[in-house]
Design an enzyme around this catalytic site. Structure first.
Site, PDB file in Angstrom:
ATOM      1  CG  HIS A   1      -5.685   0.010   9.195  1.00  0.00           C
ATOM      2  ND1 HIS A   1      -6.889  -0.190   8.554  1.00  0.00           N
ATOM      3  CD2 HIS A   1      -4.720  -0.087   8.227  1.00  0.00           C
ATOM      4  CE1 HIS A   1      -6.673  -0.390   7.267  1.00  0.00           C
ATOM      5  NE2 HIS A   1      -5.369  -0.329   7.039  1.00  0.00           N
TER       6      HIS A   1
ATOM      7  CG  ASP B   1      -5.154   3.448   2.512  1.00  0.00           C
ATOM      8  OD1 ASP B   1      -4.012   3.892   2.699  1.00  0.00           O
ATOM      9  OD2 ASP B   1      -5.414   2.226   2.491  1.00  0.00           O
TER      10      ASP B   1
ATOM     11  CG  HIS C   1      -5.659  -1.428   3.022  1.00  0.00           C
ATOM     12  ND1 HIS C   1      -4.549  -0.765   2.531  1.00  0.00           N
ATOM     13  CD2 HIS C   1      -5.459  -2.742   2.783  1.00  0.00           C
ATOM     14  CE1 HIS C   1      -3.713  -1.649   2.003  1.00  0.00           C
ATOM     15  NE2 HIS C   1      -4.244  -2.859   2.142  1.00  0.00           N
TER      16      HIS C   1
ATOM     17  CG  ASP D   1      -2.897   1.810  -0.118  1.00  0.00           C
ATOM     18  OD1 ASP D   1      -3.785   2.658  -0.311  1.00  0.00           O
ATOM     19  OD2 ASP D   1      -2.692   1.301   1.001  1.00  0.00           O
TER      20      ASP D   1
END
Length: 348
Positions: free
Chosen positions: A122, A161, A163, A248
């Site tokens: 991120h 991931d 996200h 995740d």
């Protein structure tokens, strides 16, 4: 597998209620105790110049000073302590190590996997967010491209991931020497990663986003990897493939609504291993998210087992791709102009 690991990464402690806890690495290590062929390596940390190869130098210096003064809340999600700066440098150094070992020819049971923290995907060019300060995969990819010791012209980063890897996309969005793929839950933090975000300028077409609907499962992800992801990456022909390996998207992770099983990570690993074999690319893994300790440990372990000789178990033949996932896959194929048979075996 070889695992890049340093105790220094445990000293980054965002606090007892924060999901990105040092216990994530402890859980992985505890689970891997039961496994054959596990090797740990502590790599050298990166320096400021290496971090500044993908981040604004003034931002890098600001992080270093922030930590030196004791840290605190950079934003509501991203927290540092004094020791965080050393952990940041070690985490990026482990990612660089993983790429170097892959380029040196380590594969099969020696395939490198960096399990540093804090995670990185991120972190954008000039800011920290989403638990991430420095973009570890970006530092490693840039190092490979600049190294005079290896003939690396093209790097592919595959981010599974849950996200969107907005930071990695931000850093390489206008470049043709890095192909970035992110498959993630649509609408989840940070809210980016739509299909039409495909790069710009020289990088037009070298960003691929697959925002999958909540409830997407193993069969849906496999269709994406067997379809547009695999097709695009084979056409691109990378010299190096790095997985931004967050876990995740697992059905038992508390943060997401994607429904992957532990077995899915063995299957995705096997798909990418086949791709790297076909194109002759080096192959490395870098840890990102994953916030259920047992799930995270099991998932990393099954990636290791896949390289240690375990055959992944394919889903039942009668399981079909969901309508929502099929729509995303077909829209991505159209957006990127891929020549690919859209009918999967379940429809024959």
């Amino acid at each position: 597998m070889q695992f890049g690991y340093s105790e220094v990464c445990l000293a980054h402690d965002p606090g007892p209620r924060h999901p990105e806890t040092p216990d994530r690495l402890r859980a992985i290590r505890e689970r891997l105790k039961r496994k054959h062929g596990v090797e740990y390596v502590e790599a050298d940390p990166v320096d400021v110049d290496e971090i500044a190869s993908v981040h604004d130098r003034s931002y890098v210096e600001e992080i270093e000073e922030f930590c030196a003064q004791g840290g605190g809340n950079w934003d509501p999600d991203t927290t540092a302590v004094e020791e965080t700066w050393d952990a940041i440098r070690c985490s990026a150094g482990q990612a660089r190590w993983a790429v170097e070992r892959a380029l040196e020819g380590d594969d099969g049971r020696k395939t490198p996997f960096s399990i540093g923290r804090p995670p990185g995907h991120h972190a954008v060019v000039d800011d920290a967010m989403g638990f991430c300060f420095v973009n570890n995969v970006a530092v490693a990819a840039q190092w490979a491209l600049e190294s005079e010791d290896y003939d690396v012209d093209r790097v592919a980063i595959v981010d599974w991931d849950v996200h969107h890897g907005n930071g990695t996309q931000d850093i390489f969005y206008d470049r043709e020497d890095v192909f970035f793929v992110s498959i993630h839950e649509k609408g989840l933090y940070p809210g980016t990663g739509e299909i039409d975000e495909r790069g710009e300028g020289d990088g037009d077409g070298t960003t691929m986003n697959l925002p999958m609907p909540a409830g997407t499962d193993d069969v849906d992800y496999l269709a994406a990897f067997d379809g547009p992801i695999g097709t695009a990456l084979e056409e691109y022909g990378p010299d190096l493939v790095i997985v931004s390996a967050g876990f995740d998207a697992h059905r038992h992770d508390p943060i997401s609504r994607i429904r992957l099983s532990t077995e899915a990570y063995a299957l995705l690993t096997d798909r990418l291993r086949g791709l790297t074999d076909r194109v002759g690319a080096a192959f490395a893994f870098v840890l990102e998210g994953g916030y259920s300790l047992d799930v995270l440990a099991d998932s990393v372990s099954i990636v290791h087992e896949t390289f240690d000789g375990r055959e992944p178990i394919e889903p039942d033949d009668d399981e079909e791709v969901s309508d929502g996932a099929r729509t995303v896959i077909e829209d991505v194929i159209e957006e990127h102009g891929l020549e690919y048979d859209r009918d999967d075996e379940s429809d024959e």
